[in-house]
Structure formats: structure tokens, C-alpha cells
Design an enzyme around this catalytic site. Sequence first.
Site, mmCIF file in Angstrom:
data_model
loop_
_atom_site.group_PDB
_atom_site.id
_atom_site.type_symbol
_atom_site.label_atom_id
_atom_site.label_comp_id
_atom_site.label_asym_id
_atom_site.label_seq_id
_atom_site.Cartn_x
_atom_site.Cartn_y
_atom_site.Cartn_z
ATOM 1 C CG ASP A 257 -49.230 -54.286 1.985
ATOM 2 O OD1 ASP A 257 -48.777 -55.374 2.371
ATOM 3 O OD2 ASP A 257 -49.194 -53.909 0.797
ATOM 4 C CG ASP A 258 -45.228 -55.146 3.784
ATOM 5 O OD1 ASP A 258 -46.078 -55.973 3.417
ATOM 6 O OD2 ASP A 258 -44.146 -54.982 3.196
ATOM 7 C CB CYS B 145 -48.387 -59.389 -0.435
ATOM 8 S SG CYS B 145 -47.581 -57.898 0.169
ATOM 9 C CG HIS C 41 -50.188 -59.715 -4.340
ATOM 10 N ND1 HIS C 41 -49.445 -59.021 -3.410
ATOM 11 C CD2 HIS C 41 -49.471 -59.705 -5.479
ATOM 12 C CE1 HIS C 41 -48.327 -58.618 -3.977
ATOM 13 N NE2 HIS C 41 -48.317 -59.017 -5.220
ATOM 14 C CG ASP D 53 -49.799 -58.360 4.100
ATOM 15 O OD1 ASP D 53 -49.135 -57.707 4.928
ATOM 16 O OD2 ASP D 53 -49.643 -58.253 2.870
ATOM 17 C CG HIS D 54 -46.353 -60.005 5.683
ATOM 18 N ND1 HIS D 54 -45.509 -58.931 5.774
ATOM 19 C CD2 HIS D 54 -46.879 -59.979 4.441
ATOM 20 C CE1 HIS D 54 -45.503 -58.303 4.618
ATOM 21 N NE2 HIS D 54 -46.331 -58.896 3.788
#
Length: 446
Positions: free
Chosen positions: A20-21, A59, A113, A295-296
Amino acid sequence: MLFRTGYAQPKYNVLFIAADDLNNDLGCYGNTYVQSPNIDRLAGSGIRFDRAYNQFPLCSPSRTSLLTGLRPDVTKIYDLKEHFRERNPGLVTLPQLFKNSGYFSARVGKIFHYGVPSQIGTNGLDDPDSWHQVINPKGRDKDEEDQVINLTPNRGLGSALAWHIAGGADDEQTDGLIVTEAIKLLEKKKSDPFFLAVGFFRPHTPYIAPKKYFDLYPPATVPLAREIENDLDDIPDAALFTKPPHWGVKEADRRKVHGAYYASISFMDAQVGRLLDALKSLGLSDNTIVVFWSDHGYNVGQHGQWMKQSLFENSARVPFIISVPGGLKNEACGRTVELLDIYPTLAELCSLKAPETLGGKSLAPLLRNPRSAWDKPAYTQVRRGQIFGRSVRTERWRYNEWDEGKQGKELYDHDKDPDEFYNLAGKEAYAGVQKELAALLKKGFP
Ligand SMILES: [Ca+2]
Ligand SMILES: [Ca+2]
């Protein structure tokens, strides 16, 4: 064995690991400061995609796009609230396709999410149709939220520059518990074909990890993002997420928060290592495809920006690795690929019939030969209030339009300017390139 046709295919398992992130500040992506030995090891066992991009650096829109295999303009998920089933009840998600095809499909932690940290330990915005089983661990990080140091107290904890140096061991943290539970599932299901999704909450803020990971990154040694004078002068206002630059946080404090983000990365990386070790000791490495994605991306001070929700390279780009048993090892692929491509890729590798409406393209040709011809660019978008920023990335260029160009355009030459310091949009010498890229952008956002 890989990609052989005319014979019964071996049934691969899939270990689907999400961070995540997480941006590309990893050893295997050339960062010499951050310690990520386990993700590096995974890259060594497969193919590392060097130009992989998410479709919407936030997200839920990103995860929904990846898991449904559809672009955000098709799912219409642009925020963190709406569930994609409300508009698209009949979609077959990637894990659901495996579930419908005789696989055991399970999730541990954050795949769809979740609000972080508020929803840790709950189902978040999960999709129950995707899984046979779900597990939602909750660790001491959740209990110790009152000890978090927040440099941006006006921002909610899920979007703050905030950290906590935790006591205790890795497996007392949520992400540590996630791996403990995932290993139990692997032990139980190792004889069945499985699609096991393991979703970490870190390095997402608040950056919480045991102390030993913070010790790796003394603030004085943290290399800050390169900045140049007047960089912001040629950037459209709509392109900026963090205003004022760095939210006004001073350099000494930024070093602390930047190091804390890296501590979170190394902690999460250690959990990836536990998972890979278990896969090996259970004899599953030879028939399990491992996919690792974030996710990014994440800005850590580039252009004065922090976090996601921008179209700069650090936010649009993601780490993305696929390891296929019997496939190529320790190779890099420089083609522009999208998280959207994961769905058709895994369907093809496992000989499952994917829905015909998918927006991505199978990466199987690149897994066979990372230098295969490839003409598909990567598209990323964000929403700024009521307007969209849209971006197209080719191997050389990034081109962005804000509100269809009405609120600004950006053109960056990554061959000469990997930091995206010099906006070339509107410059006479680049008019031809800009025109081509504008047409390519329109193709991606019809
Ligand atoms: Ca995220
Ligand atoms: Ca600039």
C-alpha cells in the site's frame, strides 16, 4: 514447461502480494539507500517491470481498476466511498475468476480498499463475491495510534506525515500477523490450486514499524528528493496536490518522516521475506506464480509534493514484479505496462477464460521476451475537485492535460529529464511531439 501448448498445463497457484502506497524506492529499482532485500530477491526470481504505471493514484480507484481489469472511466470509481458493485453488479473480478475456476480464493489483509488506519481489522470496502475466505488481522499498530507523532495535525491520520517507532516484534504488527495467517493458509491449502491474496497496509501512513527498522535510517542520512529553484513556475496549479510545498514542513522534520516511510518499507519487505521463505519450505515455489505490486506510487518531496494523487512519475509509477515457475529470472522489462494488465496476464498464464471486456493486455509476450515489440502506452488519471488530470506515458515521454488542457498541460522528456523538472508543453521545438502525444492521450480517454 512455461507457455507450452497442446499439453495439459500444470495448474499454477497464484500468490498475489499487494503493498500500500509503496513507490519504487527499492534496491531492485536502483535505490542504494533503502534496504529491501526480500523484494529484491523476488525480482531476482522473475521479471521486474521498470515502467509500470497505475491507472489512478489513490487506493480504491486503483485497486478497483486492477481487480476488475477495467479503466477508472469504466468502473466510475474515483473516490474512496463508492463500491464498484453498486454500478457494476455483474462484474467478475480477478480473484473471482479463479474462485469460479476451481481455485481456492482467499484474502488476508488489504486487497480491495480499506481506510488506513481507520478500517484495519475490518472488511473495509471488500468484495465478498471474490473470496472463499477472508482474514482481517489487527496488530498493536492499531492500538498505539495515540502514540503517533503527526507533523500535519490538520490532516487526517490516513493522509498525514505521521509515524510511530513501535516496540515489540514484527509479528505483533498488523502486517506481521497478515503473514502469519497467510502461512497458515498455505500450509492448509498447499495441495489445492489456490489464489492467495496477501495485502499489506504498510508503508501507508501512519508509518509504524518496530524500532530496528527506524535504526536503518537515521534522519541526517536520508537523501532528500532533488529540487531545483523555480521548478514550480512551469507546473499548472491543478497538477499540485501538496500546497504549500511540503505542507510547510521544515527540512529537519521532513528527514524524520522520510526515514519513517523507509522504515515502513523495510518492515513490509521483511514480511514479504517471511512469505517467500514459507512458499519455498512448503515446496510451493515450483508451481506458484508470485505477483508483487503496489496500488500506486508515492511522492517523497519531489516538486514539494508528498504522497499520491498527482500525475508526477513518483505517484504514477509502481513497483511490479512477476515470477513464473520455469520462466525468465532476474530480468528487467522497460516496456510501458499498466496494473490493468495483471488480470489478463494471470488469466492467460493459468489458462482461464477472462471476460472479453478487459481494458488491459496480457503481458505474456513480455514474460517470454522482455524486449518484445510493444506499442501500448500507460494511462493514469486523477481527479482534482470536479476536473480530471489525464496522463499518457510512453517509454520516453510523459504528457498531461488538466481539465482537457484548459487548466494546463505538461510535457516531460524522460530521456533527458527523469525528474520532470522542465515542462516542454507549448514550446515550439516540441510541437510535433506534443501533437502526437495529445492524440495518444485522447485514444486512452475516448
Ligand atoms: Ca494506497
Ligand atoms: Ca518545473
